[in-house]
Structure formats: C-alpha cells, structure tokens
Design an enzyme around this catalytic site. Structure first.
Site, PDB file in Angstrom:
ATOM      1  N   SER A 116       0.833  -1.199   0.000  1.00 44.12           N
ATOM      2  CA  SER A 116       0.000   0.000   0.000  1.00 44.12           C
ATOM      3  C   SER A 116       0.872   1.256   0.000  1.00 44.12           C
ATOM      4  O   SER A 116       1.614   1.470  -0.956  1.00 44.12           O
ATOM      5  CB  SER A 116      -0.966  -0.055   1.190  1.00 44.12           C
ATOM      6  OG  SER A 116      -1.962   0.904   1.040  1.00 44.12           O
ATOM      7  N   ASP A 122     -10.312  -5.314  -2.873  1.00 41.11           N
ATOM      8  CA  ASP A 122      -9.601  -4.315  -2.070  1.00 41.11           C
ATOM      9  C   ASP A 122     -10.481  -3.074  -1.934  1.00 41.11           C
ATOM     10  O   ASP A 122     -10.900  -2.484  -2.945  1.00 41.11           O
ATOM     11  CB  ASP A 122      -8.290  -3.971  -2.809  1.00 41.11           C
ATOM     12  CG  ASP A 122      -7.389  -3.036  -2.036  1.00 41.11           C
ATOM     13  OD1 ASP A 122      -7.890  -2.140  -1.347  1.00 41.11           O
ATOM     14  OD2 ASP A 122      -6.159  -3.211  -2.163  1.00 41.11           O
ATOM     15  N   HIS A 124      -7.540  -5.649   1.167  1.00 44.80           N
ATOM     16  CA  HIS A 124      -6.301  -4.855   1.259  1.00 44.80           C
ATOM     17  C   HIS A 124      -5.400  -5.285   2.422  1.00 44.80           C
ATOM     18  O   HIS A 124      -4.282  -4.805   2.546  1.00 44.80           O
ATOM     19  CB  HIS A 124      -6.695  -3.382   1.449  1.00 44.80           C
ATOM     20  CG  HIS A 124      -5.592  -2.403   1.198  1.00 44.80           C
ATOM     21  ND1 HIS A 124      -5.129  -2.108  -0.061  1.00 44.80           N
ATOM     22  CD2 HIS A 124      -4.854  -1.638   2.051  1.00 44.80           C
ATOM     23  CE1 HIS A 124      -4.166  -1.199   0.021  1.00 44.80           C
ATOM     24  NE2 HIS A 124      -3.973  -0.903   1.289  1.00 44.80           N
TER      25      HIS A 124
HETATM   26  N1  LIG Z   1      -8.126  -4.210   7.851  1.00 40.19           N
HETATM   27  C1  LIG Z   1      -7.224  -3.128   7.631  1.00 40.19           C
HETATM   28  C2  LIG Z   1      -7.682  -2.422   6.382  1.00 40.19           C
HETATM   29  C3  LIG Z   1      -6.808  -1.294   6.013  1.00 40.19           C
HETATM   30  C4  LIG Z   1      -5.407  -1.756   5.776  1.00 40.19           C
HETATM   31  O1  LIG Z   1      -5.153  -2.849   5.327  1.00 40.19           O
HETATM   32  N2  LIG Z   1      -4.458  -0.882   6.080  1.00 40.19           N
HETATM   33  C5  LIG Z   1      -3.131  -1.212   5.781  1.00 40.19           C
HETATM   34  C6  LIG Z   1      -2.359  -0.048   5.283  1.00 40.19           C
HETATM   35  S1  LIG Z   1      -3.307   0.966   4.166  1.00 40.19           S
HETATM   36  C7  LIG Z   1      -2.181   1.776   3.150  1.00 40.19           C
HETATM   37  O2  LIG Z   1      -1.132   2.175   3.327  1.00 40.19           O
HETATM   38  C8  LIG Z   1      -2.430  -1.817   6.965  1.00 40.19           C
HETATM   39  O3  LIG Z   1      -1.335  -2.307   6.790  1.00 40.19           O
HETATM   40  N3  LIG Z   1      -3.038  -1.761   8.174  1.00 40.19           N
HETATM   41  C9  LIG Z   1      -2.450  -2.312   9.377  1.00 40.19           C
HETATM   42  C10 LIG Z   1      -2.766  -3.735   9.631  1.00 40.19           C
HETATM   43  O4  LIG Z   1      -2.106  -4.328  10.522  1.00 40.19           O
HETATM   44  O5  LIG Z   1      -3.652  -4.324   8.965  1.00 40.19           O
HETATM   45  C11 LIG Z   1      -7.210  -2.196   8.812  1.00 40.19           C
HETATM   46  O6  LIG Z   1      -8.270  -2.054   9.451  1.00 40.19           O
HETATM   47  O7  LIG Z   1      -6.135  -1.616   9.125  1.00 40.19           O
END
Ligand SMILES: N[C@@H](CCC(=O)N[C@@H](CSC=O)C(=O)NCC(=O)O)C(=O)O
Length: 280
Positions: free
Chosen positions: A151, A228, A260
């Site tokens: 991401s 995603d 995602h």
């Molecule tokens: N379920 C996740 C959804 C959002 C997510 O995946 N966030 C990412 C980074 S987004 C772009 O840079 C992430 O790595 N989150 C941290 C994690 O440990 O999942 C959520 O609610 O964070």
C-alpha cells in the site's frame, strides 16, 4: 562512525531471530525503531537483504506479527528489515490527529515545508541513513538488496527503486499506491509536507517516475486483491501500462476475492520471496 543500535527484543523464530532495534536517526531527528529478521544462515555467512515497507498506520510490528514471512526468510536465507513508517513523538502540531498525516504516515517522501521538514524525511532515511546502519551492524551482502512494500509502502518501494537505478535488484508490492497524486488520503499529507505545488508532487509519484526510468533492467511484481476496499485509489492497471511504455518489466496478478489487509499479504508473501530469489 558506526551508528549504535540498541536491541529492544529478540525472539527465536524458524531457527533464526526476529529482533527489534532502536537508534537515534539523524535524518528524522528522533528515535526510531526497525525490525530485522536474521535467518539461521546469518550465523555463518553474509546474506542478501530485503527491505519491507509497511502501509499507513503501521509501525515495525504489523508485518512481523501478521505476514508469516520469517518461515520463507529462513528458507531462502534472507535478512529482512522492516522500518517504522514515520518519525514519532516529535511534538509537531497535528502529528497524532489523523491516520493519513503525521505518525504512521511518513509517505516515504522528504518534506520541504515547515514544520514537517525537520523530521519527515522518510525517503532519505530509507535510502541513505538506514542502509548504512544495517551494513555497519549486520551480515548483509551489500550488492544483493531488494525491496517489498504494501500500500503506502508499495508506493515507497517503487519510489526507492525508480529514484535509485540499480540500488535494488528487484521490487515487489502488495496493493501499491501507484499514482500518489490521485490517492485521496495522500493529498492532504502531500500538501502539508511538500506544499500545494502539484509539480513537486510528481517527484514522489511512481506513475510519473516510471515514464523517465532509464536505469538497468528492473522487474516489478504486483499482487492486487480484486475486493480491495481502496482499489479505486490505487491504479495498478494504468501503472502496468505505463511500465510497458517505459520498458519496465512488470507482473500484475489480480487476486480474486482478496481485500487490502494482511490476510492477503500473508497468502502471497511466499511468492514474493520466490520472485526475489531470481535476482538475489
Ligand atoms: N483491515 C485493515 C484495512 C486497512 C489496511 O489494510 N491498512 C493497511 C495499510 S493501508 C495503506 O497504506 C495496513 O497495513 N493496516 C495495518 C494492519 O495491521 O492491517 C485495517 O483495518 O487496518
């Protein structure tokens, strides 16, 4: 002068060690932490190195706790470094108010605007300061280095590769932000860190940088989930087309039904190690 690093934790894992270190960063003007996995092979010889750049809201822990990468790092004999995603505790106004600005949102750029430019220099930290610290303190093979990102970290990995031709043998990304200027959560932070001049934002946009890439052959792997929740902000297909025009080799895998998050990353992380093993 060798930068001293302080071991914060060490846990045996797949016959190697998952460790976390802290150090004082000159670029970021604050204390930073990074995680490093040392495979069992590192006890006897120098090993190739993979950087993993995490996404918004992450610190050095998310990847090491959720991705299950240590098994494959041990299998291939790779050291894996996972930096934090931003400076922290700098006392800046607005530093801890939003998920897309400040702590956890370094965006892998070098800020030019006050007060952010005193600390928010994650690009220089990742590409200049941290590599020296790693080389001085750990048994890496310095000309066998690749980079993975997720991401925001995917955007960071692409920036690092395009802006430093030849520095990384290969690049792989999970759901990368391919066109940072079209990513709504990035816009607010770019305006604050870099000023509202969109010309300067192009210097930090993989979609723009690929157009001018003329370094050694570079191979990029992209995994992207079809479910995603951020897909409309990521532009993987357009980026792949831009790579083709610039003769940058890219493999885009659209992964049916994946979102995602880290269940997606952990599903395909083994394939990323296999991909990098062709180049390391
Ligand atoms: N379920 C996740 C959804 C959002 C997510 O995946 N966030 C990412 C980074 S987004 C772009 O840079 C992430 O790595 N989150 C941290 C994690 O440990 O999942 C959520 O609610 O964070």
């Amino acid at each position: 002068m060798v930068t001293s690093v302080k071991e914060e934790s060490s846990s045996k894992c797949f016959n190697g060690y998952q460790k976390v270190f802290s150090h004082q960063s000159v670029e970021l003007n604050c204390k930073m932490r990074f995680a490093i996995y040392l495979p069992p092979q590192a006890e006897e010889r120098n090993c190739p190195l993979i950087y993993y750049l995490s996404g918004l809201t992450c610190n050095e822990q998310n990847f090491i706790q959720k991705a299950g990468a240590q098994r494959f790092a041990a299998q291939y004999g790779y050291i894996v470094v996972t930096p934090d995603t931003s400076p922290r505790g700098c006392g800046l106004s607005g530093e801890d108010e939003k998920w897309n600005v400040g702590s956890g949102a370094g965006l892998y750029v070098d800020a030019t605007e006050t007060p952010w430019n005193k600390h928010y220099r994650m690009y220089s930290y990742i590409t200049s300061e941290l590599p020296i610290i790693i080389e001085d303190n750990f048994p890496i093979i310095s000309d066998k280095v690749s980079i993975i990102g997720h991401s925001m970290g995917g955007h960071g990995a692409l920036l690092c590769a395009f802006r430093n031709p030849g520095k990384y043998k290969s690049v792989s990304t999970f759901a990368p932000v391919c066109n940072s200027q079209k990513c709504v959560p990035f816009k607010e932070a770019f305006d604050l860190y870099l000023g509202p001049n969109s010309e300067s934002h192009k210097e930090w946009n993989a979609m723009e940088l690929v157009k001018n890439y003329n370094g050694p052959p570079l191979c990029i792997l992209i995994d992207q989930g079809t479910e995603d929740e951020f897909l409309d902000q990521l532009y993987p297909t357009e980026f792949t087309e831009a790579c083709a025009e610039s003769r940058v080799s890219v493999i885009l895998n659209m992964r049916d039904g994946y979102d995602h998050g880290y269940y997606f990353v952990s599903t395909f992380i083994e394939e990323h190690f296999k991909f990098h093993s062709q180049f390391l």
